[in-house]
Design a protein around this motif. Structure first.
Motif, short mmCIF file in Angstrom:
data_model
loop_
_atom_site.label_atom_id
_atom_site.label_comp_id
_atom_site.label_asym_id
_atom_site.label_seq_id
_atom_site.Cartn_x
_atom_site.Cartn_y
_atom_site.Cartn_z
N ARG A 48 49.31 -20.35 -73.53
CA ARG A 48 51.01 -20.52 -72.79
C ARG A 48 51.46 -20.34 -72.34
O ARG A 48 51.72 -18.71 -72.14
CB ARG A 48 51.02 -21.07 -74.29
CG ARG A 48 51.30 -20.55 -75.32
CD ARG A 48 51.89 -19.72 -76.51
NE ARG A 48 54.04 -20.24 -75.82
CZ ARG A 48 53.77 -18.74 -75.18
NH1 ARG A 48 53.73 -17.18 -75.18
NH2 ARG A 48 55.14 -18.48 -74.75
N GLY A 49 52.70 -20.58 -71.95
CA GLY A 49 53.99 -20.33 -70.78
C GLY A 49 53.91 -20.82 -69.77
O GLY A 49 52.03 -20.67 -69.31
N ALA A 50 54.72 -20.72 -69.20
CA ALA A 50 54.68 -21.25 -68.06
C ALA A 50 53.56 -20.87 -66.89
O ALA A 50 52.42 -21.15 -66.27
CB ALA A 50 55.72 -21.58 -67.61
N PRO A 51 53.78 -19.73 -66.41
CA PRO A 51 53.34 -18.47 -64.94
C PRO A 51 51.36 -18.05 -65.70
O PRO A 51 50.60 -18.03 -65.45
CB PRO A 51 53.54 -17.69 -65.46
CG PRO A 51 55.47 -17.60 -65.83
CD PRO A 51 54.87 -18.19 -66.72
N ARG A 91 49.16 -30.85 -70.61
CA ARG A 91 50.91 -30.36 -70.84
C ARG A 91 51.39 -31.03 -69.92
O ARG A 91 51.40 -30.80 -68.82
CB ARG A 91 50.55 -29.02 -70.89
CG ARG A 91 50.05 -28.42 -72.45
CD ARG A 91 50.68 -27.60 -73.53
NE ARG A 91 51.81 -27.21 -73.73
CZ ARG A 91 52.79 -26.46 -74.33
NH1 ARG A 91 52.15 -25.08 -73.82
NH2 ARG A 91 53.99 -26.15 -74.92
N CYS A 157 62.11 -18.31 -77.28
CA CYS A 157 60.56 -18.14 -76.95
C CYS A 157 59.98 -17.01 -76.91
O CYS A 157 60.46 -15.84 -77.39
CB CYS A 157 60.29 -19.34 -76.17
SG CYS A 157 58.73 -20.10 -76.28
N ALA A 159 58.84 -15.48 -73.62
CA ALA A 159 58.80 -15.51 -71.81
C ALA A 159 57.85 -14.10 -71.45
O ALA A 159 58.96 -13.36 -70.17
CB ALA A 159 60.13 -16.14 -71.58
N ALA A 163 52.94 -15.26 -71.87
CA ALA A 163 53.64 -16.41 -71.14
C ALA A 163 52.47 -15.48 -69.85
O ALA A 163 53.42 -17.00 -69.09
CB ALA A 163 54.74 -16.39 -71.78
N THR A 169 58.75 -12.66 -68.07
CA THR A 169 60.53 -12.77 -67.10
C THR A 169 61.53 -12.33 -67.55
O THR A 169 61.65 -11.16 -67.60
CB THR A 169 59.52 -14.37 -66.87
OG1 THR A 169 59.70 -15.28 -68.08
CG2 THR A 169 58.42 -14.38 -65.80
N GLN A 196 57.07 -18.74 -81.20
CA GLN A 196 56.74 -18.38 -80.04
C GLN A 196 57.18 -17.05 -80.50
O GLN A 196 56.70 -15.64 -80.11
CB GLN A 196 56.77 -18.44 -78.85
CG GLN A 196 55.82 -19.47 -78.86
CD GLN A 196 56.38 -21.73 -79.41
OE1 GLN A 196 56.95 -21.32 -80.21
NE2 GLN A 196 55.46 -22.47 -78.67
N ALA A 236 61.30 -20.24 -68.13
CA ALA A 236 61.98 -21.52 -67.75
C ALA A 236 59.86 -22.29 -67.49
O ALA A 236 58.94 -21.78 -67.39
CB ALA A 236 62.65 -21.08 -66.68
N ASP A 237 60.30 -23.98 -68.19
CA ASP A 237 58.98 -24.47 -67.64
C ASP A 237 59.02 -24.87 -66.04
O ASP A 237 58.00 -25.17 -65.53
CB ASP A 237 58.37 -25.22 -68.25
CG ASP A 237 57.76 -24.24 -69.50
OD1 ASP A 237 59.16 -23.50 -70.19
OD2 ASP A 237 56.97 -24.30 -69.67
N ASN A 247 63.11 -25.69 -71.18
CA ASN A 247 62.29 -24.45 -71.73
C ASN A 247 62.31 -25.12 -72.41
O ASN A 247 62.16 -25.66 -73.13
CB ASN A 247 63.43 -23.36 -71.29
CG ASN A 247 62.71 -21.84 -71.70
OD1 ASN A 247 60.94 -21.67 -71.18
ND2 ASN A 247 63.21 -21.24 -72.77
N LYS A 248 61.79 -23.85 -73.56
CA LYS A 248 61.61 -24.22 -75.03
C LYS A 248 62.59 -25.27 -75.90
O LYS A 248 63.89 -24.67 -75.91
CB LYS A 248 60.43 -23.23 -75.71
CG LYS A 248 60.22 -23.10 -76.99
CD LYS A 248 59.23 -24.42 -77.09
CE LYS A 248 58.32 -24.43 -77.02
NZ LYS A 248 57.38 -24.87 -76.91
N PHE A 314 60.38 -29.27 -75.74
CA PHE A 314 61.38 -28.42 -74.68
C PHE A 314 62.24 -29.74 -74.40
O PHE A 314 63.07 -30.46 -74.69
CB PHE A 314 60.85 -28.65 -73.68
CG PHE A 314 58.82 -27.56 -73.09
CD1 PHE A 314 59.23 -26.33 -72.79
CD2 PHE A 314 57.97 -28.86 -73.09
CE1 PHE A 314 58.24 -26.04 -73.26
CE2 PHE A 314 56.63 -27.92 -73.42
CZ PHE A 314 56.69 -25.98 -73.07
O1 MRU Z 1 54.89 -23.94 -75.95
P1 MRU Z 1 55.43 -22.82 -75.39
O2 MRU Z 1 54.69 -21.88 -75.61
O3 MRU Z 1 53.39 -22.88 -73.02
O4 MRU Z 1 56.48 -23.00 -74.45
C1 MRU Z 1 56.98 -21.51 -73.49
C2 MRU Z 1 57.46 -21.32 -73.04
O5 MRU Z 1 59.04 -22.16 -73.36
C3 MRU Z 1 58.90 -20.12 -72.51
O6 MRU Z 1 59.46 -19.75 -72.50
C4 MRU Z 1 58.65 -20.58 -70.61
O7 MRU Z 1 56.97 -21.10 -70.16
C5 MRU Z 1 58.87 -19.42 -69.48
S1 MRU Z 1 57.65 -18.06 -69.74
C6 MRU Z 1 57.38 -16.74 -69.01
#
Ligand code: MRU
Length: 343
Positions: A48-51, A91, A157, A159, A163, A169, A196, A236-237, A247-248, A314
């Motif tokens: 999980r986590g955007a990157p 997702r 959350c 990050a 993530a 980040t 998280q 951020a997502d 974001n979360k 989110f």
């Molecule tokens: O549902 P998740 O756990 O994937 O949500 C993650 C977040 O909201 C993080 O803050 C976001 O992806 C940034 S991660 C560097």
């Protein structure tokens, strides 16, 4: 200091990832041998986590390519497109997942023959993972300058390294500030419903001996008014062209509280999280998850059966609450994002 393993890695023709659903009780890796395995891991938030999702989606295509028996480019492309469709449906919010898929598919389509495609997709997936760590370190370096020795920094959350492929980040900014000798104390919001903050952010920071205090999400206002917070840093997502940031769930409330208390609110994210095709946050798709994530806490029912539940994963923080967006290319105001894309 206990090391944090790489969150996700392409090893041979398998994707190896930390199963984040088991933390903090158990640090265990899982092996994914197909795009379906990766898609399921994404859906249940094992990764999980955007990157990290950018790396995961590209690696889902890499395992598909590496295990494919296709003899022609057309055949392997058809398999990759099918795998891509499956991953695309996992997702919707983090744009990075789609960026990873597009990059892998583009590498595939510019390669020659089935063998060329196999090699190109695997190379691209590894490149995405390697770049992630480099970019995060740069974000950390750029953001660390915004934190002062002795600051109390609140985050929501996770990050962090978990993530991303590594380093993180928002937590990358904190890590970089700490490595430069600043003493930073972190307040981690628990982050209901999936915790998280409590499970992952606290685990990461404790392993690196960065002081962390966990609070439940509803304590943020009290902590800002009575204890004092010097800055908020979150990940951020997806960031729209006007700086509105998804974001979360719960991030928006933290931003409003930060404004009320005069606390600077920073978003730390790679430029790949910025989606200049969306004018504002209103266009960002928000994932809704299963009601059971709210009605049960770790297997125990906490809400009467039959009661309605709303479970958006989110929310969108309007740009006006964000002091600055910290990226690998520099720190900008949310209304100056286009500067980052000028050559
Ligand atoms: O549902 P998740 O756990 O994937 O949500 C993650 C977040 O909201 C993080 O803050 C976001 O992806 C940034 S991660 C560097």
């Amino acid at each position: 200091m206990a090391k944090i393993p790489k969150t996700i890695e392409l090893r041979g023709n398998e994707v190896i990832l930390v199963d984040q659903t088991l933390l903090p009780l158990k640090l265990a890796m899982i092996k994914c041998k197909s795009a379906e395995d990766v898609a399921e891991a994404i859906e249940r938030l094992a990764v999980r986590g955007a990157p990290a999702l950018a790396a995961a989606s590209a690696m889902a295509l890499a395992v598909t390519a590496l295990r494919s028996k296709a003899r022609t480019k057309d055949q392997i492309m058809a398999e990759l497109n099918r795998a891509g469709e499956r991953v695309r449906r996992t997702r919707p919010t983090a744009v990075n997942l789609f960026v990873g898929l597009e990059r892998a598919l583009k590498a595939a389509s510019s390669a020659e023959g089935a063998a060329g495609v196999r090699e190109a997709v695997a190379r691209e997936a590894r490149a995405i993972a390697d770049e992630d760590v480099t970019v995060n370190k740069k974000i950390g370096e750029n953001g660390a300058a915004l934190l002062k020795d002795g600051d109390v920094v609140l985050t929501h959350c996770n990050a962090g390294a978990l993530a991303t492929v590594g380093y993180g980040t928002a937590l990358g900014v904190i890590r970089a500030a700490c490595s430069s000798g600043k003493k930073i104390k972190v307040i981690a919001d628990e982050t209901r419903p999936l915790l998280q903050g409590a499970r992952l952010t606290a685990w990461e920071l404790q392993r690196e001996k960065i002081p962390v205090t966990v609070i439940t999400d509803n304590m943020t206002g009290h902590v800002m008014s009575r204890i004092g917070v010097n800055a908020v840093v979150v990940g951020a997502d997806r960031i729209a062209a006007n700086g509105d940031t998804a974001n979360k769930i719960g991030t928006y409330s933290v931003a409003v509280l930060a404004k009320e208390h005069g606390v600077p609110f920073y978003v730390a994210a790679p430029t790949s999280t910025i989606d200049m095709t969306l004018k504002s946050g209103k266009e960002i798709p928000i994932e809704e998850r299963r009601p059971e994530e709210v009605t049960f806490i770790r297997g125990v029912r906490t809400v009467p059966k039959g009661v309605n539940v709303f479970n958006p994963a989110f929310d969108v923080t309007p740009a006006r609450y964000i002091r600055a967006i910290i990226t690998e290319r520099g720190v900008v105001r949310p209304n100056e994002l286009s500067k980052l894309f000028k050559r």
